[in-house]
Motif scaffolding. Sequence first.
Motif, mmCIF file in Angstrom:
data_model
loop_
_atom_site.group_PDB
_atom_site.id
_atom_site.type_symbol
_atom_site.label_atom_id
_atom_site.label_comp_id
_atom_site.label_asym_id
_atom_site.label_seq_id
_atom_site.Cartn_x
_atom_site.Cartn_y
_atom_site.Cartn_z
ATOM 1 N N LEU A 238 0.810 -1.208 0.000
ATOM 2 C CA LEU A 238 0.000 0.000 0.000
ATOM 3 C C LEU A 238 0.850 1.267 0.000
ATOM 4 N N ARG A 239 1.940 1.277 0.745
ATOM 5 C CA ARG A 239 2.768 2.486 0.774
ATOM 6 C C ARG A 239 3.339 2.790 -0.610
ATOM 7 N N ALA A 240 3.752 1.764 -1.325
ATOM 8 C CA ALA A 240 4.261 1.962 -2.684
ATOM 9 C C ALA A 240 3.155 2.459 -3.609
ATOM 10 N N ILE A 241 1.950 1.941 -3.422
ATOM 11 C CA ILE A 241 0.818 2.384 -4.238
ATOM 12 C C ILE A 241 0.520 3.857 -3.988
ATOM 13 N N HIS A 242 0.577 4.270 -2.714
ATOM 14 C CA HIS A 242 0.360 5.683 -2.394
ATOM 15 C C HIS A 242 1.393 6.564 -3.087
ATOM 16 N N LEU A 243 2.643 6.174 -3.030
ATOM 17 C CA LEU A 243 3.703 6.961 -3.671
ATOM 18 C C LEU A 243 3.534 6.970 -5.188
ATOM 19 N N TYR A 244 3.161 5.843 -5.740
ATOM 20 C CA TYR A 244 2.962 5.743 -7.187
ATOM 21 C C TYR A 244 1.812 6.648 -7.632
ATOM 22 N N SER A 245 0.711 6.627 -6.887
ATOM 23 C CA SER A 245 -0.439 7.468 -7.214
ATOM 24 C C SER A 245 -0.080 8.938 -7.104
ATOM 25 N N LEU A 246 0.644 9.279 -6.046
ATOM 26 C CA LEU A 246 1.053 10.669 -5.842
ATOM 27 C C LEU A 246 1.950 11.147 -6.984
ATOM 28 N N SER A 247 2.723 10.240 -7.564
ATOM 29 C CA SER A 247 3.648 10.604 -8.634
ATOM 30 C C SER A 247 2.959 10.748 -9.983
ATOM 31 N N ILE A 248 2.029 9.839 -10.298
ATOM 32 C CA ILE A 248 1.469 9.846 -11.651
ATOM 33 C C ILE A 248 0.245 10.739 -11.798
ATOM 34 N N LEU A 249 -0.395 11.154 -10.700
ATOM 35 C CA LEU A 249 -1.579 12.007 -10.843
ATOM 36 C C LEU A 249 -1.247 13.347 -11.502
ATOM 37 N N PRO A 250 -0.162 14.048 -11.107
ATOM 38 C CA PRO A 250 0.174 15.288 -11.827
ATOM 39 C C PRO A 250 0.437 15.042 -13.316
ATOM 40 N N ILE A 251 1.048 13.900 -13.635
ATOM 41 C CA ILE A 251 1.293 13.562 -15.037
ATOM 42 C C ILE A 251 -0.031 13.377 -15.765
ATOM 43 N N SER A 252 -0.962 12.692 -15.116
ATOM 44 C CA SER A 252 -2.279 12.489 -15.701
ATOM 45 C C SER A 252 -2.983 13.818 -15.944
ATOM 46 N N LEU A 253 -2.873 14.735 -14.992
ATOM 47 C CA LEU A 253 -3.498 16.050 -15.146
ATOM 48 C C LEU A 253 -2.935 16.778 -16.366
ATOM 49 N N ILE A 254 -1.604 16.764 -16.510
ATOM 50 C CA ILE A 254 -0.965 17.432 -17.645
ATOM 51 C C ILE A 254 -1.391 16.785 -18.965
ATOM 52 N N ILE A 255 -1.447 15.454 -18.978
ATOM 53 C CA ILE A 255 -1.825 14.731 -20.194
ATOM 54 C C ILE A 255 -3.224 15.123 -20.650
ATOM 55 N N HIS A 256 -4.167 15.148 -19.721
ATOM 56 C CA HIS A 256 -5.548 15.424 -20.115
ATOM 57 C C HIS A 256 -5.769 16.890 -20.456
ATOM 58 N N ILE A 257 -5.009 17.785 -19.842
ATOM 59 C CA ILE A 257 -5.064 19.189 -20.266
ATOM 60 C C ILE A 257 -4.556 19.307 -21.699
ATOM 61 N N ALA A 258 -3.480 18.584 -22.012
ATOM 62 C CA ALA A 258 -2.935 18.607 -23.376
ATOM 63 C C ALA A 258 -3.928 18.022 -24.378
ATOM 64 N N ILE A 259 -4.623 16.941 -23.989
ATOM 65 C CA ILE A 259 -5.615 16.323 -24.877
ATOM 66 C C ILE A 259 -6.746 17.303 -25.169
ATOM 67 N N VAL A 260 -7.221 17.982 -24.138
ATOM 68 C CA VAL A 260 -8.288 18.967 -24.334
ATOM 69 C C VAL A 260 -7.792 20.109 -25.226
ATOM 70 N N GLY A 261 -6.549 20.556 -24.989
ATOM 71 C CA GLY A 261 -6.013 21.640 -25.800
ATOM 72 C C GLY A 261 -5.899 21.274 -27.272
ATOM 73 N N LEU A 262 -5.407 20.074 -27.561
ATOM 74 C CA LEU A 262 -5.260 19.645 -28.949
ATOM 75 C C LEU A 262 -6.608 19.413 -29.630
ATOM 76 N N SER A 263 -7.585 19.003 -28.860
ATOM 77 C CA SER A 263 -8.896 18.702 -29.446
ATOM 78 C C SER A 263 -9.854 19.889 -29.412
ATOM 79 N N ALA A 264 -9.432 21.018 -28.830
ATOM 80 C CA ALA A 264 -10.328 22.166 -28.652
ATOM 81 C C ALA A 264 -10.991 22.633 -29.949
ATOM 82 N N PRO A 265 -10.256 22.773 -31.062
ATOM 83 C CA PRO A 265 -10.936 23.210 -32.297
ATOM 84 C C PRO A 265 -12.053 22.260 -32.732
ATOM 85 N N SER A 266 -11.845 20.970 -32.535
ATOM 86 C CA SER A 266 -12.848 19.986 -32.958
ATOM 87 C C SER A 266 -14.066 19.971 -32.042
ATOM 88 N N LEU A 267 -13.897 20.377 -30.787
ATOM 89 C CA LEU A 267 -15.020 20.354 -29.853
ATOM 90 C C LEU A 267 -16.131 21.307 -30.261
#
Length: 554
Positions: A238-267
């Motif tokens: 569980l401790r490793a899972i907590h650290l892993y989640s804490l590490s990849i959530l900011p990456i996930s946030l950046i990824i989905h902001i980028a996806i929205v930005g690239l797809s904005a004209p099509s929306l």
Amino acid sequence: MSSPTQVLDIEALPASRPITPSVNEEKKALPSDRRHSMDDEEEEDEDEDGYPIGKTGYSIEQQATHWDSKWGALGKVFAFLIRHGCEARGIQPVALQDREKVTPLSYLIQTTLFATLNANILTISAGVLGPELFNLPLKSCVATILVFNAIAVLPVAYFATFGPKLGLRQMVLSRYTFGRWPNLVPAVLNVCTAVGFLSLTSILGGQLLSLASGGTLSWSLGIVLVGLIGILPSFLGLRAIHLYSLSILPISLIIHIAIVGLSAPSLAYVSEGERVMNATTTAGSVLGFGSTIIGFAATYASFASDFTTYLPPNTSAPILASCVWIGLFAPLVLLQILGAAFYLVAMALPSWDQALEANGVAGLVAAAVGSGAGGKCLLVLSALIVTGNGSCTVYSIGLSAQAAAPWLMLIPRYFLALLVTFVYVPIALALSSHFSSYLSNFLYILSYWISLYVAPLAWENILFRNPITVGQGGTYDLTGWSDKKKLPIGYAAIASWVVGVPAVTAGISQLWWVGWAAARIEGGKGDIGFILGFSACSLVFIPARYIERRYIGR
């Protein structure tokens, strides 16, 4: 050792209070041939606050010593892994001396863990179902997503607060409501639920990797790679899972902001997509999509406390519940709305529609980010972040498997992570070509059974064990966590399911079944299986549990 009448108010327990072993521990020690057995009649010692201590598996050093004395060289390997950070504890209660001190970071990592469960493409795929299956326009999808998610994650947040209070894993906590043997049913169903979610996430991750490679990497190999990457955090614990989640959530946030930005004209084509498919809002379609959302979000209730048992009893329940609720609600809403919008764009843009037809939701995301190097990079990262969901789910399925089959307690938890992976990856490979139909049917079925699980467990703790106190004279005797003589028999839970299952079937609206109650809603398109199941289960369980406690005493 606590006297039979002593009751501990866990809300008032200091976080750093030392735990002193009972002076009667040696007197109560069992013979060596029974000391480590899983016999239900085995007596257990407890500390002065009513928390069990002393039995093999409760403390880290006891676990290591236990394995060091068994299985020869293999046992020494187990002991080495335990002493160097691998979590071996399964469903045994977490003793106070093994809890962590609560800090602001404790609440943050709970928020990030539950957010990581949903901050991935699987959540986008759930949002796609709104316009795809129920022909809803975007505004109706948004309203349905907001309302039903807000309600669906409430039991998850509530059950998560019992981890610090009791140190019990979720499927052990429910033994105090369902009874020792009836609880095997939700435990088995939860294993099936977890395997289903693991299959879904690995399929999507594998598809993304295949698309990023331009087809040189097959779906099958991509699925296997995603499964293997997710093993490590769940293997460590569980401790490793907590650290892993804490590490990849900011990456996930950046990824989905980028996806929205690239797809904005099509929306901008969302309105055109609604016109092309003639999207309309009806009560039946809203209820149907709402049931799908509940099936996606509420199922986390069946392993909510698995991730919070290492917090101390003085952890603030309102703050913890709020963190879990926010962690679940925010990514669910944002990404499901994005999924609904993407599908509507696909109805207006032929290139997006072709990508959806050829590669499902993964193809839809690929169309949104484009075929350039940046888009391919986003696809690879999107595939990797699904392992955050996978590692958490693998961790919980091992615990639920031990609750469903107690003989699995003979195997260290971290090896169950390997076993689970070897089971679900072949299932994902077999289902990968039928993802869309599997997803919709799977989420519906989840919403049905989880309603019959949430209702008894919630009412048990709201009406019959409130306030929560620990000890032989309290509302929870933790020494009886595996003792059928101390746990309820389960008559009330059984009675509630006997009535709840027919109620669910009456409210189902599927291609393979339309219940009589659902048939009365706009031509049988309104699925109210969850609502009827929860209501019927509640109405039966409350009086039945009162009678069970009154005449049986537990």
